[in-house]
Design an enzyme around this catalytic site. Structure first.
Site, PDB file in Angstrom:
ATOM      1  CG  ASP A  13      25.225  20.250  56.685  1.00 34.26           C
ATOM      2  OD1 ASP A  13      25.371  19.036  56.491  1.00 34.26           O
ATOM      3  OD2 ASP A  13      24.598  20.720  57.662  1.00 34.26           O
ATOM      4  CD  GLU A  14      31.630  22.144  55.361  1.00 29.95           C
ATOM      5  OE1 GLU A  14      31.242  20.985  55.091  1.00 29.95           O
ATOM      6  OE2 GLU A  14      32.190  22.444  56.416  1.00 29.95           O
ATOM      7  CE  LYS A  16      31.384  17.145  54.924  1.00 25.52           C
ATOM      8  NZ  LYS A  16      30.534  18.295  55.240  1.00 25.52           N
ATOM      9  CE  LYS A  18      28.103  20.069  42.332  1.00 23.87           C
ATOM     10  NZ  LYS A  18      27.490  21.126  41.587  1.00 23.87           N
ATOM     11  N   GLY A  40      25.159  13.873  56.547  1.00 26.91           N
ATOM     12  CA  GLY A  40      24.132  13.764  55.508  1.00 26.91           C
ATOM     13  C   GLY A  40      24.715  14.384  54.267  1.00 26.91           C
ATOM     14  CG  HIS A  41      28.046  13.521  52.910  1.00 28.23           C
ATOM     15  ND1 HIS A  41      29.296  12.966  52.893  1.00 28.23           N
ATOM     16  CD2 HIS A  41      28.004  14.290  54.030  1.00 28.23           C
ATOM     17  CE1 HIS A  41      29.977  13.372  53.959  1.00 28.23           C
ATOM     18  NE2 HIS A  41      29.205  14.174  54.667  1.00 28.23           N
ATOM     19  CD  GLN A 222      30.700  14.596  61.162  1.00 32.44           C
ATOM     20  OE1 GLN A 222      31.735  13.951  61.214  1.00 32.44           O
ATOM     21  NE2 GLN A 222      29.550  14.046  60.818  1.00 32.44           N
ATOM     22  CB  THR A 297      21.024  16.065  54.948  1.00 35.91           C
ATOM     23  OG1 THR A 297      21.665  17.191  54.374  1.00 35.91           O
ATOM     24  CG2 THR A 297      20.745  15.065  53.865  1.00 35.91           C
ATOM     25  NE  ARG A 303      22.177  22.131  56.447  1.00 37.13           N
ATOM     26  CZ  ARG A 303      22.209  21.625  55.211  1.00 37.13           C
ATOM     27  NH1 ARG A 303      22.234  22.439  54.161  1.00 37.13           N
ATOM     28  NH2 ARG A 303      22.206  20.336  55.012  1.00 37.13           N
ATOM     29  CG  LEU A 329      25.333  25.592  48.280  1.00 41.25           C
ATOM     30  CD1 LEU A 329      26.282  24.878  49.201  1.00 41.25           C
ATOM     31  CD2 LEU A 329      23.929  25.588  48.860  1.00 41.25           C
ATOM     32  CB  SER A 411      29.432  24.085  43.191  1.00 40.56           C
ATOM     33  OG  SER A 411      28.163  23.499  43.146  1.00 40.56           O
TER      34      SER A 411
HETATM   35  P1  GDP Z   1      27.664  17.826  52.862  1.00 39.52           P
HETATM   36  O1  GDP Z   1      27.208  17.324  54.187  1.00 39.52           O
HETATM   37  O2  GDP Z   1      28.921  18.633  52.972  1.00 39.52           O
HETATM   38  O3  GDP Z   1      27.779  16.756  51.826  1.00 39.52           O
HETATM   39  O4  GDP Z   1      26.551  18.849  52.362  1.00 39.52           O
HETATM   40  P2  GDP Z   1      24.949  18.609  52.402  1.00 39.52           P
HETATM   41  O5  GDP Z   1      24.582  17.670  51.341  1.00 39.52           O
HETATM   42  O6  GDP Z   1      24.502  18.306  53.791  1.00 39.52           O
HETATM   43  O7  GDP Z   1      24.440  20.074  52.119  1.00 39.52           O
HETATM   44  C1  GDP Z   1      24.740  20.743  50.925  1.00 39.52           C
HETATM   45  C2  GDP Z   1      23.420  21.085  50.212  1.00 39.52           C
HETATM   46  O8  GDP Z   1      23.668  21.994  49.178  1.00 39.52           O
HETATM   47  C3  GDP Z   1      22.773  19.889  49.560  1.00 39.52           C
HETATM   48  O9  GDP Z   1      21.386  20.049  49.616  1.00 39.52           O
HETATM   49  C4  GDP Z   1      23.269  19.966  48.106  1.00 39.52           C
HETATM   50  O10 GDP Z   1      22.385  19.358  47.182  1.00 39.52           O
HETATM   51  C5  GDP Z   1      23.293  21.447  47.912  1.00 39.52           C
HETATM   52  N1  GDP Z   1      24.282  21.953  46.981  1.00 39.52           N
HETATM   53  C6  GDP Z   1      25.565  21.543  46.785  1.00 39.52           C
HETATM   54  N2  GDP Z   1      26.195  22.372  45.933  1.00 39.52           N
HETATM   55  C7  GDP Z   1      25.293  23.316  45.586  1.00 39.52           C
HETATM   56  C8  GDP Z   1      25.369  24.496  44.778  1.00 39.52           C
HETATM   57  O11 GDP Z   1      26.390  24.842  44.207  1.00 39.52           O
HETATM   58  N3  GDP Z   1      24.227  25.252  44.698  1.00 39.52           N
HETATM   59  C9  GDP Z   1      23.085  24.929  45.328  1.00 39.52           C
HETATM   60  N4  GDP Z   1      22.040  25.718  45.187  1.00 39.52           N
HETATM   61  N5  GDP Z   1      22.996  23.839  46.111  1.00 39.52           N
HETATM   62  C10 GDP Z   1      24.092  23.058  46.255  1.00 39.52           C
HETATM   63  P1  IMO Z   2      28.027  16.556  57.344  1.00 41.35           P
HETATM   64  O1  IMO Z   2      29.012  15.437  57.075  1.00 41.35           O
HETATM   65  C1  IMO Z   2      26.557  19.636  60.014  1.00 41.35           C
HETATM   66  C2  IMO Z   2      26.792  18.857  64.298  1.00 41.35           C
HETATM   67  C3  IMO Z   2      25.467  18.710  65.019  1.00 41.35           C
HETATM   68  C4  IMO Z   2      25.840  19.260  66.373  1.00 41.35           C
HETATM   69  C5  IMO Z   2      27.265  18.748  66.567  1.00 41.35           C
HETATM   70  C6  IMO Z   2      27.374  17.469  67.386  1.00 41.35           C
HETATM   71  O2  IMO Z   2      26.703  16.356  56.722  1.00 41.35           O
HETATM   72  O3  IMO Z   2      28.640  17.878  57.045  1.00 41.35           O
HETATM   73  P2  IMO Z   2      26.822  14.916  66.825  1.00 41.35           P
HETATM   74  O4  IMO Z   2      25.520  14.258  66.478  1.00 41.35           O
HETATM   75  O5  IMO Z   2      27.892  14.733  65.833  1.00 41.35           O
HETATM   76  O6  IMO Z   2      27.283  14.584  68.231  1.00 41.35           O
HETATM   77  O7  IMO Z   2      26.451  16.496  66.877  1.00 41.35           O
HETATM   78  O8  IMO Z   2      27.779  18.523  65.275  1.00 41.35           O
HETATM   79  N1  IMO Z   2      26.987  17.957  63.143  1.00 41.35           N
HETATM   80  C7  IMO Z   2      26.896  18.364  61.876  1.00 41.35           C
HETATM   81  N2  IMO Z   2      26.538  19.558  61.355  1.00 41.35           N
HETATM   82  N3  IMO Z   2      26.913  18.626  59.204  1.00 41.35           N
HETATM   83  C8  IMO Z   2      27.290  17.431  59.702  1.00 41.35           C
HETATM   84  O9  IMO Z   2      27.757  16.433  58.928  1.00 41.35           O
HETATM   85  C9  IMO Z   2      27.245  17.235  61.093  1.00 41.35           C
HETATM   86  N4  IMO Z   2      27.512  16.199  61.913  1.00 41.35           N
HETATM   87  C10 IMO Z   2      27.375  16.660  63.163  1.00 41.35           C
HETATM   88  O10 IMO Z   2      24.466  19.454  64.392  1.00 41.35           O
HETATM   89  O11 IMO Z   2      25.894  20.672  66.326  1.00 41.35           O
HETATM   90 MG    MG Z   3      25.508  17.341  55.392  1.00 46.79          MG
END
Ligand code: GDP
Ligand code: IMO
Ligand code: MG
Length: 427
Positions: A13-14, A16, A18, A40-41, A222, A297, A303, A329, A411
């Site tokens: 959830d870093e 990726k 975006k 969840g991206h 991940q 997501t 989180r 973020l 960002s």
């Molecule tokens: P991913 O799984 O690595 O693609 O990340 P996620 O989409 O799960 O989580 C990142 C969250 O941060 C999402 O809700 C994005 O819309 C949001 N986001 C991404 N970059 C920024 C940023 O620079 N600032 C803020 N406030 N939100 C951001």
């Molecule tokens: P993105 O791509 C954050 C975590 C789960 C759990 C562990 C194992 O959006 O960054 P799983 O269902 O994979 O067997 O769960 O890994 N996890 C994530 N946490 N972002 C993800 O994907 C994740 N995919 C799995 O929360 O701790």
């Molecule tokens: Mg995610």
């Protein structure tokens, strides 16, 4: 640079999605090589917000070839729901290719995922319950079903018959209801027919593209700390989200991988259980969680949040060969008097700079921090490094110093436009 790997450098959830969407404006091919709909991206542009799960983030650009490679585990029902959802929102022209070697997730996988979690009681991982672990386990156990068989009705029927016998015994042993062959076969055959036109040998396609000098983005899912081998085992996912896993999981030679962009938040989050040394609670955790909308997501779980952990980032750099960093973020940190960054841990009276292998040790480390002055200004509309308050500039420089990686972009908001590139990566 023609191939670029995007790697989550923390616990997922870093941002990726975006960054992939942003860089995909310059790409020819976007590849998802591991994981499944546990990811969840989130992507935001022109006022539209999308949350992709298993479809690559290049799907919005009709010129991009989107590949779901062999290392993925694909839930056919969910994948089609996702595609139909995109189509309903006007994303109708896209190029999608699904590997004939990718494994499919079936309903018994999700049922087993839930059951294992339940029986682990206080040792549960906190999985997304999408059947990811049991599908990869079946792959390793050679009782998985791959796309190549899935789309051929006779092969699917034969394989499902054999496998379901074994899986139903396992389910019953755990006190769960067995699945009915006809019900799964009838329902899933329809999905197979719909997915069939997308299925091909994606490794062959990918090499052709690379040899044509196409620009290829590998969209990690991940994060390194969730890696099955190098993460905080057993509190990890069941695939390897590292740069090293990309060639294997997409079927290309390692020499084609040139650069690795690590995506990291300006702080740290984690969903699910497991050690998290810099974790915060109380008011500060609440402040960061609300400002960053830190709710999953996929599962909507709040989180866990903490300070930036440069020991973990250094570890991710080493394991994944990260040579550029995207600091995400950053806007969330505005308004704090001071901000801490973890630069080392203390374990049993010794200073350490790496991640201990056992949960027993990792849950006992004490983070050591430097403390930096914060800034009050809203930075969501800055467009250059120089426009940042001096304290924010110093924060970026300190991250570079502690991680030994150059910050190539940062960002300041979820929108595509709120991205500031310091070094062109993919032109
Ligand atoms: P991913 O799984 O690595 O693609 O990340 P996620 O989409 O799960 O989580 C990142 C969250 O941060 C999402 O809700 C994005 O819309 C949001 N986001 C991404 N970059 C920024 C940023 O620079 N600032 C803020 N406030 N939100 C951001
Ligand atoms: P993105 O791509 C954050 C975590 C789960 C759990 C562990 C194992 O959006 O960054 P799983 O269902 O994979 O067997 O769960 O890994 N996890 C994530 N946490 N972002 C993800 O994907 C994740 N995919 C799995 O929360 O701790
Ligand atoms: Mg995610």
């Amino acid at each position: 640079m023609r191939t670029l790997v995007i790697v989550g450098s923390q616990w997922g959830d870093e941002g990726k999605g975006k960054v992939t969407d942003y860089l995909a404006q310059e790409a020819d091919v976007v590849v998802r090589s591991q994981g499944g709909n546990n990811a969840g991206h989130t992507i935001l542009f022109d006022g539209n917000k999308f949350a992709l799960r298993s479809i690559p983030s290049g799907i919005f650009n009709p010129n991009i070839k989107n590949i779901m490679a062999n290392g993925m585990v694909i839930d056919p029902k969910q994948m089609l729901e996702e595609l139909h959802g995109l189509e309903a929102r006007g994303i109708k022209k896209y190029q999608l290719f699904v590997s004939n070697r990718a494994h499919i997730v079936l309903p018994y996988h999700s049922a087993l995922d839930g059951a294992y979690e339940q029986f682990k009681e206080d040792k549960k991982i906190g999985t997304t319950k999408r059947g990811i672990g049991p599908t990869y386990a079946d792959k390793a156990n050679r009782i998985g079903i791959r796309m190549g068989e899935f789309i051929q009705p006779e092969l699917f029927k034969e394989q499902l018959k054999t496998v379901l016998k074994i899986k139903n015994m396992e389910l019953q042993m755990l006190g769960l209801e067995p699945f009915d062959f006809d019900a799964i076969y009838t329902e899933y055959s329809k999905y197979a027919e719909e997915i069939k036109p997308f299925v091909c040998d994606t490794a062959e396609l990918l090499e052709e593209e690379i040899l044509k000098n196409s620009k290829v983005l590998f969209e990690g899912a991940q994060g390194v700390m969730l890696c099955l081998d190098h993460g905080t085992y057993p509190y990890v996912t069941s695939s390897s989200p590292t740069g090293a896993s990309v060639p294997l999981n997409s079927g290309i030679a390692p020499r084609y991988i040139q650069d690795v962009l690590g995506i990291c938040k300006a702080y740290t989050t984690r969903v699910g259980e497991g050690p998290f040394p810099t974790e915060l609670d109380g008011e500060l955790a609440h402040y960061i969680r609300e400002r960053g909308h830190e709710y999953g997501t996929v599962t909507q779980r709040p989180r866990r949040v903490g300070y930036l952990d440069c020991v973990a980032l250094n570890y991710a750099r080493r394991i994944s060969g990260i040579n550029h960093l995207a600091l995400m973020l950053f806007d969330v940190l505005s308004g704090l008097d001071t901000i801490k960054i973890c630069y080392a841990y203390e374990l049993d009276g010794k200073i350490i700079h790496t991640i201990p292998a056992t949960t027993y040790d990792y849950s006992r480390v004490k983070p050591l921090y430097i403390e930096m002055p914060g800034w009050k200004e809203d930075i969501t509309s800055v467009t250059s490094f120089d426009e940042l308050p001096i304290q924010a500039q110093n924060y970026i420089r300190k991250v570079e110093e502690l991680t030994k990686i150059k910050v190539s972009l940062f960002s300041v908001g979820p929108d595509r436009k709120q991205t500031i590139v310091l070094e062109e990566l993919f032109k």
